[in-house]
Design a protein around this motif. Structure first.
Motif, PDB file in Angstrom:
ATOM      1  N   ARG A  53      -9.808   5.543 -14.252  1.00 27.27           N
ATOM      2  CA  ARG A  53     -10.767   6.519 -14.773  1.00 27.27           C
ATOM      3  C   ARG A  53     -11.316   7.391 -13.629  1.00 27.27           C
ATOM      4  NH1 ARG A  53     -12.445   2.379 -18.463  1.00 27.27           N
ATOM      5  NH2 ARG A  53     -14.126   1.699 -17.092  1.00 27.27           N
ATOM      6  N   GLY A  54     -11.522   6.780 -12.474  1.00 29.47           N
ATOM      7  CA  GLY A  54     -12.013   7.553 -11.337  1.00 29.47           C
ATOM      8  C   GLY A  54     -10.963   8.482 -10.746  1.00 29.47           C
ATOM      9  N   ALA A  55      -9.681   8.177 -10.995  1.00 32.81           N
ATOM     10  CA  ALA A  55      -8.594   8.971 -10.414  1.00 32.81           C
ATOM     11  C   ALA A  55      -8.070  10.040 -11.371  1.00 32.81           C
ATOM     12  CB  ALA A  55      -7.436   8.055  -9.995  1.00 32.81           C
ATOM     13  N   LEU A  56      -8.645  10.146 -12.565  1.00 30.81           N
ATOM     14  CA  LEU A  56      -8.170  11.151 -13.526  1.00 30.81           C
ATOM     15  C   LEU A  56      -8.526  12.571 -13.067  1.00 30.81           C
ATOM     16  CD1 LEU A  56      -9.171   9.479 -16.918  1.00 30.81           C
ATOM     17  CD2 LEU A  56      -6.861   9.745 -15.972  1.00 30.81           C
ATOM     18  N   PRO A  57      -7.671  13.523 -13.406  1.00 28.99           N
ATOM     19  CA  PRO A  57      -7.981  14.922 -13.062  1.00 28.99           C
ATOM     20  C   PRO A  57      -9.289  15.363 -13.733  1.00 28.99           C
ATOM     21  CG  PRO A  57      -5.707  14.693 -13.788  1.00 28.99           C
ATOM     22  CD  PRO A  57      -6.395  13.401 -14.117  1.00 28.99           C
ATOM     23  N   ARG A  58     -10.041  16.186 -13.040  1.00 28.35           N
ATOM     24  CA  ARG A  58     -11.310  16.705 -13.597  1.00 28.35           C
ATOM     25  C   ARG A  58     -11.104  18.168 -14.048  1.00 28.35           C
ATOM     26  NH1 ARG A  58     -11.963  12.030 -13.297  1.00 28.35           N
ATOM     27  NH2 ARG A  58     -13.768  10.879 -12.512  1.00 28.35           N
TER      28      ARG A  58
ATOM     29  N   VAL B 263       0.838  -1.202   0.000  1.00 29.63           N
ATOM     30  CA  VAL B 263       0.000   0.000   0.000  1.00 29.63           C
ATOM     31  C   VAL B 263       0.873   1.252   0.000  1.00 29.63           C
ATOM     32  CG1 VAL B 263      -1.639   1.353   1.370  1.00 29.63           C
ATOM     33  CG2 VAL B 263      -2.003  -1.107   1.066  1.00 29.63           C
ATOM     34  N   GLU B 264       1.919   1.261   0.807  1.00 25.81           N
ATOM     35  CA  GLU B 264       2.808   2.428   0.872  1.00 25.81           C
ATOM     36  C   GLU B 264       3.544   2.631  -0.455  1.00 25.81           C
ATOM     37  OE1 GLU B 264       3.878   2.603   5.640  1.00 25.81           O
ATOM     38  OE2 GLU B 264       5.131   1.388   4.305  1.00 25.81           O
ATOM     39  N   PHE B 265       3.986   1.539  -1.061  1.00 26.56           N
ATOM     40  CA  PHE B 265       4.633   1.637  -2.380  1.00 26.56           C
ATOM     41  C   PHE B 265       3.664   2.225  -3.401  1.00 26.56           C
ATOM     42  CE2 PHE B 265       5.342  -0.364  -6.556  1.00 26.56           C
ATOM     43  CZ  PHE B 265       6.620   0.083  -6.825  1.00 26.56           C
ATOM     44  N   LEU B 266       2.439   1.744  -3.380  1.00 27.56           N
ATOM     45  CA  LEU B 266       1.425   2.237  -4.310  1.00 27.56           C
ATOM     46  C   LEU B 266       1.088   3.699  -4.024  1.00 27.56           C
ATOM     47  CD1 LEU B 266      -0.664   1.910  -6.521  1.00 27.56           C
ATOM     48  CD2 LEU B 266      -2.189   0.823  -4.853  1.00 27.56           C
ATOM     49  N   ALA B 267       0.995   4.057  -2.752  1.00 27.94           N
ATOM     50  CA  ALA B 267       0.687   5.444  -2.382  1.00 27.94           C
ATOM     51  C   ALA B 267       1.766   6.395  -2.903  1.00 27.94           C
ATOM     52  CB  ALA B 267       0.551   5.570  -0.866  1.00 27.94           C
ATOM     53  N   ASP B 268       3.025   5.991  -2.794  1.00 31.84           N
ATOM     54  CA  ASP B 268       4.119   6.817  -3.328  1.00 31.84           C
ATOM     55  C   ASP B 268       3.983   6.975  -4.838  1.00 31.84           C
ATOM     56  OD1 ASP B 268       5.206   7.111  -0.819  1.00 31.84           O
ATOM     57  OD2 ASP B 268       6.696   5.508  -1.071  1.00 31.84           O
ATOM     58  N   LEU B 269       3.626   5.905  -5.503  1.00 32.28           N
ATOM     59  CA  LEU B 269       3.454   5.942  -6.957  1.00 32.28           C
ATOM     60  C   LEU B 269       2.303   6.869  -7.345  1.00 32.28           C
ATOM     61  CD1 LEU B 269       4.162   4.838  -9.767  1.00 32.28           C
ATOM     62  CD2 LEU B 269       2.630   2.914  -9.304  1.00 32.28           C
ATOM     63  N   LEU B 270       1.196   6.771  -6.629  1.00 32.34           N
ATOM     64  CA  LEU B 270       0.043   7.628  -6.921  1.00 32.34           C
ATOM     65  C   LEU B 270       0.362   9.090  -6.630  1.00 32.34           C
ATOM     66  CD1 LEU B 270      -2.864   5.425  -5.486  1.00 32.34           C
ATOM     67  CD2 LEU B 270      -2.106   5.627  -7.863  1.00 32.34           C
ATOM     68  N   ALA B 271       1.147   9.341  -5.579  1.00 29.62           N
ATOM     69  CA  ALA B 271       1.545  10.713  -5.259  1.00 29.62           C
ATOM     70  C   ALA B 271       2.415  11.294  -6.361  1.00 29.62           C
ATOM     71  CB  ALA B 271       2.291  10.734  -3.923  1.00 29.62           C
ATOM     72  N   GLU B 272       3.319  10.481  -6.912  1.00 28.02           N
ATOM     73  CA  GLU B 272       4.185  10.947  -8.000  1.00 28.02           C
ATOM     74  C   GLU B 272       3.359  11.259  -9.250  1.00 28.02           C
ATOM     75  OE1 GLU B 272       7.006   7.846  -8.570  1.00 28.02           O
ATOM     76  OE2 GLU B 272       7.999   8.155  -6.627  1.00 28.02           O
ATOM     77  N   GLU B 273       2.395  10.399  -9.554  1.00 28.17           N
ATOM     78  CA  GLU B 273       1.558  10.633 -10.738  1.00 28.17           C
ATOM     79  C   GLU B 273       0.666  11.858 -10.539  1.00 28.17           C
ATOM     80  OE1 GLU B 273       1.727   9.124 -13.606  1.00 28.17           O
ATOM     81  OE2 GLU B 273       3.300   7.746 -12.926  1.00 28.17           O
TER      82      GLU B 273
ATOM     83  N   ALA C  30      -5.273  12.521 -10.003  1.00 26.20           N
ATOM     84  CA  ALA C  30      -5.722  13.506  -9.015  1.00 26.20           C
ATOM     85  C   ALA C  30      -6.029  12.801  -7.691  1.00 26.20           C
ATOM     86  CB  ALA C  30      -6.947  14.252  -9.509  1.00 26.20           C
ATOM     87  N   ALA C  31      -5.029  12.061  -7.192  1.00 23.61           N
ATOM     88  CA  ALA C  31      -5.180  11.357  -5.920  1.00 23.61           C
ATOM     89  C   ALA C  31      -4.694  12.269  -4.801  1.00 23.61           C
ATOM     90  CB  ALA C  31      -4.388  10.058  -5.938  1.00 23.61           C
ATOM     91  N   GLN C  32      -5.594  13.090  -4.267  1.00 19.59           N
ATOM     92  CA  GLN C  32      -5.208  14.069  -3.259  1.00 19.59           C
ATOM     93  C   GLN C  32      -4.846  13.423  -1.924  1.00 19.59           C
ATOM     94  OE1 GLN C  32      -4.635  17.103  -4.258  1.00 19.59           O
ATOM     95  NE2 GLN C  32      -5.401  16.499  -6.276  1.00 19.59           N
ATOM     96  N   ASP C  33      -5.349  12.214  -1.673  1.00 19.58           N
ATOM     97  CA  ASP C  33      -4.987  11.459  -0.474  1.00 19.58           C
ATOM     98  C   ASP C  33      -4.451  10.107  -0.948  1.00 19.58           C
ATOM     99  OD1 ASP C  33      -4.823   9.980   1.870  1.00 19.58           O
ATOM    100  OD2 ASP C  33      -6.643  10.854   2.737  1.00 19.58           O
TER     101      ASP C  33
END
Length: 222
Positions: A217-222, A153-163, A170-173
């Motif tokens: 698709r749900g995480a794309l910037p709006r 989860v932490e590895f994925l969270a870092d990846l989502l934060a970078e993207e 647009a993963a604000q959390d």
């Protein structure tokens, strides 16, 4: 000659051989053997039918020795599960090896790794044991999450934060998003397998790919 025979016939003085205390390494190995044996018993029989007597007999220990370290079966149960979870958790290197240039494929790889580990025969038994004993040991859910899931989860969270920083997501959390990803993409197939249903590789791949694309698709910037 008689002197020689007398010497040869004279019994050697008895020497008292005292067994030394085991080394720290030997003691650690014996403790790990105890936990591995207990883990196997709990997985195969469940908590209630498993006995300290049976575990002690299998590892050639006295019950007194086991109780000196674990005064009750519940303490041995928690320690054995933690040991089993730690031995079967994905290493950092294996988690990092899921990363490829494609974000979608990386997410698929992450999901497949978690499903692969949880979907083994032993992994399914562990899931069932946790589900069955959660009412008695509610803390084992948290232990399992921290050991088996949190590093991924932490590895994925870092990846989502970078993207997100790049503007592609647009993963604000990111931590919350990573946990939602695991629930959305991984938990379904794992629960299906743990319930005793068969799920072939093609079906798993299809479900994971579909869920990953839905998440993206749900995480794309709006």
């Amino acid at each position: 000659m008689s002197d020689a025979r007398d010497i040869m016939d004279t019994p050697a003085p008895s020497v008292s051989v005292r067994a030394g205390r085991p080394t720290r390494e030997q003691a650690r190995a014996r403790h790990e053997q105890l936990l591995d044996c207990a883990f196997g018993h709990f997985l195969d029989k469940g908590y209630e039918p498993t006995t300290i007597e049976a575990i002690a007999a299998e590892v050639s220990m006295t019950k007194r020795t086991v109780y000196a370290r674990y005064p009750e079966k519940a303490a041995l149960f928690r320690a054995a599960l933690r040991r089993g979870m730690e031995r079967r958790a994905a290493s950092r290197a294996r988690i990092e090896a899921t990363y490829v240039d494609s974000l979608e494929q990386t997410l698929v790889n992450i999901a497949m790794l978690r499903i692969e580990l949880a979907g083994t025969e032993e992994g399914i038994k562990l899931q069932r044991l946790i589900n069955t004993e959660a009412y008695r040991f509610p803390d084992i859910f948290q232990t399992y999450y921290e050991i088996a899931a949190l590093p991924t989860v932490e590895f994925l969270a870092d990846l989502l934060a970078e993207e997100t920083a790049r503007g592609t997501l647009a993963a604000q959390d990111p931590m919350l998003a990573a946990n939602v990803f695991m629930s959305m993409v991984v938990s379904g197939p794992v629960r299906f397998l743990a319930s005793g249903n068969a799920l072939d590789a093609a079906s798993v791949s299809h479900r994971v790919t579909f869920a990953v694309r839905l998440f993206l698709r749900g995480a794309l910037p709006r």
